[in-house]
Structure formats: C-alpha cells, structure tokens
Design an enzyme around this catalytic site. Structure first.
Site, PDB file in Angstrom:
ATOM      1  N   LEU A  38      27.529 107.459  90.836  1.00 16.95           N
ATOM      2  CA  LEU A  38      28.076 108.025  92.061  1.00 16.95           C
ATOM      3  C   LEU A  38      27.818 109.532  92.058  1.00 16.95           C
ATOM      4  O   LEU A  38      28.177 110.223  91.097  1.00 16.95           O
ATOM      5  CB  LEU A  38      29.572 107.746  92.156  1.00 16.95           C
ATOM      6  N   CYS A  79      23.779 103.533  94.130  1.00 17.91           N
ATOM      7  CA  CYS A  79      24.663 103.988  93.059  1.00 17.91           C
ATOM      8  C   CYS A  79      25.853 103.067  92.866  1.00 17.91           C
ATOM      9  O   CYS A  79      26.226 102.288  93.741  1.00 17.91           O
ATOM     10  CB  CYS A  79      25.153 105.408  93.347  1.00 17.91           C
ATOM     11  N   CYS A  80      26.428 103.163  91.678  1.00 24.27           N
ATOM     12  CA  CYS A  80      27.759 102.642  91.383  1.00 24.27           C
ATOM     13  C   CYS A  80      28.403 103.663  90.457  1.00 24.27           C
ATOM     14  O   CYS A  80      27.948 104.808  90.403  1.00 24.27           O
ATOM     15  CB  CYS A  80      27.716 101.236  90.783  1.00 24.27           C
ATOM     16  N   ALA A  81      29.441 103.302  89.751  1.00 23.46           N
ATOM     17  CA  ALA A  81      30.140 104.305  88.951  1.00 23.46           C
ATOM     18  C   ALA A  81      29.224 104.933  87.904  1.00 23.46           C
ATOM     19  O   ALA A  81      29.140 106.152  87.775  1.00 23.46           O
ATOM     20  CB  ALA A  81      31.360 103.679  88.285  1.00 23.46           C
TER      21      ALA A  81
END
Length: 448
Positions: free
Chosen positions: A328, A392-394
C-alpha cells in the site's frame, strides 16, 4: 416551515411516513431509556459498596454550573434527530443506533456498576433548576461507558452530514461543549468518556449509512484456515479482556486494553464468517469514521508489520507493461501512477491525493475469492491502458500478487500459473503465492 422544507440544516419531516416512524420510535425509546436507566441506578443503589475509577488529576476539574445547558441539550437533539431524515429506513437506522448504545451501556451498568465520587456544589437560578430536575432521576451511578457520550457521538455524526459552512463549525463547537459538560457538571469521571466514545462508534459501525450491517449476513465460515486465524484473534481479544479484569483493580491504566480487545474481536468476526465488510472500506479506498476509530489498534499493528517486512524493499516493482506490484503506497509515492488497484480491506488509502482508486477488499493471509480476482484482473487491464497502475495490498506479497498473476493468465501474458508466478518473481518482488491462489482464464476457477 413546511413538512419537508429546505433549511440550513437539511430537511425536517414533521408529517408523513417519516414523521410517523420517528414518533413511533420515540414513543418506544424514551420510556425504554428511563425504565432501563432507572433500573440500573436502583440495582447499583442496593449494593453496599460500588466501586469508582478516578484519576487524581480529576480533582482539579472545575465545576461550571452553566454547562448544564449544553449537557441537557442532548435530550432535544436526541428527539429532533429522528425527524431529520429523508426516508423511513434512515429513521430506523438512527433508532437502532440509539437502541444499541442504550442496551450495551445499561448492561455494563448492571454488570459493572461504578459511582461518581465528587460532591456537587449548591446551584441556584436556571442552572439550579436543571440540576434539581436531573437529580430527580439521575443518581451517582451509571458511569462507564457514558451513555451521554455514546449518544453524542451518534447524534454528532448524524447532523454533521446535514450541515455546512459556519453552522457546521458551530455544531462541532456545541458538541464539544456537550462532551466537556459531562465532566464540568460533575456527572462523570474521565474514564467514562473514552469508553462511551467507543460504544458510540460501535453503534455507528454496526448500523452504517448506505451499507448493510457488517454482521447482518454472518455465517460461520466452513474454511479451516479462516476459522484458525479467527480463533487466534478471538483468543487475543479474550486474553486482553482477562488482563483488564485481573489487573484493572491494581492499575486503571489497564483499561486502555479494552480498545485493542474490541478491535481484535471485530477482526476475529471477519475471519469467522463476517468477511472483509467489517473494515467498511469503500470502493474509493476510504473507510468509515467508525471503522477508523474502532480498529485503530489493529491498524497500528498492521502498519508496524508492513514496516518490518518491507523496510528494505522497494515500495513497488514493474511486472509488465504499465503494471506495477507493491505494498500500500504512501502519499508521496502515488505521483508515479495514474491509478491504483487495491486489495486490502484493513487499511485506508492515503488522504489528500487525487488519483483513480479501485478497491476489491480481501482478508489477509487467506485466498482472495475467485470472483474478486476476476474483477481485479479486468480492472488492471482497463487501468494499464491509461497509464501506470499500481496493484497493491498491505505487503504486496500475496493478495495483490494473486490479482496480477490472474491478469497475466487471463490476458495472454502467461500460459500457466507457474509462468505467471515466475514473471512476478522476475520483477524482483518476493511473493507468497501458490498455484491454487490464481484464477485461470479457461475455467474462471482457481488453478491447481
């Protein structure tokens, strides 16, 4: 003013279906409040000893008799708010928020009664009349969580979306006075305020505006991994609650653990069956105010985890064409992209940046549902035609990697899951991805 006339504070509904629904709810809620609130007071009064939780510095809080006016004003706003709605469903939502706060607060008053310990000075005139009126039914019990503060949070949120300009700022100021008045009228100790605020935000979270309740469709997940992760968070929540019960009598500072205990309990519900909707993340990447506050301790832990895992890695890497994969992003990192495809559910987008943002909320550590991977794949394909897109992700290790791998397969950039995973790894991003986390082009189902 007509029944639905426009004013600086929105539309009042003084007749018609909305008004009738408001009157019916008010006819139930008002007696219910006084009956349950009075019963909790009476039960506490029967005890030989009722505890109190007080910080030493609270003895320096002045008694300000005039603040009884903002203190009492919440009663008027409580009733008026029910008529400040456009539909019957909005009335129902507000009433359910009221009812939730009242039921939970009264349950706490009965189970863990507390008392107020400061002596109120004698007052006269109009403030004295209001204090006498208040003393007719309100005893020095029913402390934490402050129902006054919980209702204030609910009412403040209800009105702030219907006000603008100077009137909105006046509303914020008046609500601040109401909040402070619980201390300066010697009605509550400090600990009652944060606990009451948490209760208010919980009621807002349970009945969000424009969305179904996050627990409305709860069904226990049959997936073993979901249950296992959910049980870990549930155990953490219970352990924190136990620590509060055991240690709070020795040091009231332990009461702060109620906040992460509630946050972990909500996350446990997400994995056990409620799904990513508990985080209340919207399509544009923002999250509700209630979710922002309730889950703040959990989000802090997530951000620490992101730092520990990615501090030595680039924030993103290019995979193919205009498609980039990463964690992120921070606000300063968004200038390199035309759009973002976001698969986190637990974190909000950076504020203050105008960029095309699409969210497909998914839980961490478990496979993304195939339907969401397909939607994310199409979103990636459309977005990369218009410029650089960040997926994105974390951490950028699994959920977003699965979406990119699915895009590679479904749009002819890879012939199988193994090649898709190899292409992503070649980009230089460490990923935790297996074949069965990817959706194939031919079947629309997981590969493997």
């Amino acid at each position: 003013m007509t029944a639905a006339s426009v004013s600086p504070i929105g539309k009042w509904r003084l007749e018609g279906p909305v008004a009738k629904r408001a009157i019916l709810w008010l006819a139930f809620l008002a007696p219910f409040f006084y009956l349950t609130y009075g019963t909790a007071n009476w039960l506490a009064a029967q005890r030989q000893h009722v505890a109190h939780i007080t910080f030493s510095w609270e003895h320096d809080i002045p008694f300000l008799a005039w603040t009884i006016f903002p203190y009492w004003s919440i009663n008027a706003f409580y009733g008026l708010s029910l008529f400040l709605n456009d539909t019957q469903s909005e009335v129902d939502r507000l009433a359910r928020r009221y009812l939730t706060a009242q039921m939970i607060a009264v349950a706490c008053f009965v189970a863990f009664p507390l008392t107020f310990t400061f002596a109120k000075p004698l007052t006269s005139g109009a403030p004295g009349f209001l204090f006498d009126l208040l003393g007719g039914f309100d005893k020095p019990f029913n402390q934490a969580p402050s129902l006054h503060i919980a209702l204030l949070i609910i009412i403040w949120e209800h009105w702030r979306h219907r006000l603008a300009g100077a009137i909105l700022w006046l509303w914020h100021l008046w609500c601040l006075l109401i909040g402070v008045s619980v201390l300066t009228t010697y009605q509550h100790h400090f600990i009652d305020i944060p606990t009451g605020a948490l209760l208010g935000f919980f009621a807002l979270w349970l009945f969000p505006a424009g969305e179904p309740s996050p627990l409305g469709d709860f069904v226990l997940s049959p997936n073993g991994k979901h249950k296992r992760i959910g049980s870990y968070y549930a155990a953490a929540s219970l352990a924190l609650l136990l620590l509060v019960v055991v240690e709070a009598a020795r040091s009231i500072i332990y009461l702060i653990l109620l906040w992460p205990a509630l946050a972990f309990g909500i996350v446990a519900l997400a994995y056990l069956g409620a799904g990513p909707g508990v985080f209340q993340k919207r399509q544009n990447g923002t999250v509700s105010l209630a979710s922002l506050w309730l889950l703040a301790p959990y989000r802090l832990g997530v951000k620490i985890n992101i730092y520990l895992w990615t501090r030595k890695l680039p924030s993103s890497v290019r995979i193919l064409d205009n498609v980039h994969l990463g964690r992120l992003p921070k606000r300063a990192e968004l200038s390199a992209f035309a759009s973002v495809i976001d698969l986190t559910s637990e974190l909000a987008r950076p504020s203050g940046v105008e960029i095309a943002w699409r969210t497909f909320p998914a839980l961490d550590l478990v496979p993304v549902p195939p339907a969401d991977l397909e939607k994310a794949s199409e979103a990636i394909e459309n977005a990369q035609m218009k410029g650089p897109v960040l997926v994105c992700c974390a951490l950028g290790f699994q959920r977003s990697a699965a979406a990119v791998a699915t895009w590679l397969l479904r749009h002819g950039h890879a012939v199988n899951a193994e090649q898709a995973i190899h292409l992503i790894k070649t980009g230089g991003r460490p990923i935790h991805l297996s074949d069965d986390m990817i959706v194939t082009e031919e079947t629309g189902e997981r590969h493997g």
